[in-house]
Design an enzyme around this catalytic site. Sequence first.
Site, PDB file in Angstrom:
ATOM      1  CB  CYS A   7       1.610  18.619   2.311  1.00  0.00           C
ATOM      2  SG  CYS A   7       1.413  18.442   0.528  1.00  0.00           S
ATOM      3  NE  ARG A  13      -1.666  16.890   3.633  1.00  0.00           N
ATOM      4  CZ  ARG A  13      -0.886  16.268   4.501  1.00  0.00           C
ATOM      5  NH1 ARG A  13      -1.112  16.430   5.794  1.00  0.00           N
ATOM      6  NH2 ARG A  13       0.115  15.503   4.102  1.00  0.00           N
ATOM      7  CG  ASP A 120      -2.384  12.553   3.589  1.00  0.00           C
ATOM      8  OD1 ASP A 120      -3.004  12.912   2.571  1.00  0.00           O
ATOM      9  OD2 ASP A 120      -1.392  11.806   3.563  1.00  0.00           O
TER      10      ASP A 120
HETATM   11  P1  4NP Z   1      -0.351  15.464   0.340  1.00  0.00           P
HETATM   12  O1  4NP Z   1      -1.082  14.042   0.232  1.00  0.00           O
HETATM   13  O2  4NP Z   1       0.838  15.251   1.265  1.00  0.00           O
HETATM   14  O3  4NP Z   1      -1.383  16.349   0.928  1.00  0.00           O
HETATM   15  O4  4NP Z   1       0.056  15.833  -1.058  1.00  0.00           O
HETATM   16  C1  4NP Z   1      -0.417  12.871  -0.118  1.00  0.00           C
HETATM   17  C2  4NP Z   1      -0.069  12.638  -1.424  1.00  0.00           C
HETATM   18  C3  4NP Z   1       0.568  11.452  -1.775  1.00  0.00           C
HETATM   19  C4  4NP Z   1       0.872  10.530  -0.803  1.00  0.00           C
HETATM   20  C5  4NP Z   1       0.531  10.781   0.510  1.00  0.00           C
HETATM   21  C6  4NP Z   1      -0.113  11.957   0.846  1.00  0.00           C
HETATM   22  N1  4NP Z   1       1.511   9.310  -1.148  1.00  0.00           N
HETATM   23  O5  4NP Z   1       1.702   8.463  -0.255  1.00  0.00           O
HETATM   24  O6  4NP Z   1       1.870   9.125  -2.304  1.00  0.00           O
END
Ligand code: 4NP
Length: 150
Positions: A7, A13, A120
């Site tokens: 991800c 995720r 997300d």
């Molecule tokens: P992930 O969610 O891609 O599912 O781990 C996110 C975690 C951090 C960020 C964005 C999405 N961020 O912008 O820091």
Amino acid sequence: MKILMVCLGNICRSPLAEGILRSKISKEHTVASAGTISFHEGEHPDKRSIITAREHGVDISKQKAQYFEKKFFDKFDKIFCMDVKNYQDVLSLAESEAQKNKVSMILDEAGNHGRAEVPDPYYGTQQDFENVFQMLDNACDIIAEKYQLR
Ligand code: 4NP
């Protein structure tokens, strides 16, 4: 088989996808996860992912975020991406058709077509994490069967 879940941040995720699939398959197989940004490298999963997983009997609390690197194309047989952006970012690093062929959208694997995404949940609520869990739990059941990982 060696499977990598990808991800963006590798804290919401893909750590869930990693823990869920690992809980369903035999120990001879490897599951890991990575993010396409390095920002959260070394961090444990988001508390909300840890809580949701724990509610379903899956412990992801000891996993740590890592940054997706080109070497992962050689280390893993299959690379499952959560959304279109992750998919495009990973594909852009592939250097051969064989590497590209390892990459897919996780919900496409699970029978969805048309680039369905695992949304997300980072700016969302605990319920959004539960919804992500349900989508991934279903996808991982299908993947475990399809690749005979049990
Ligand atoms: P992930 O969610 O891609 O599912 O781990 C996110 C975690 C951090 C960020 C964005 C999405 N961020 O912008 O820091």
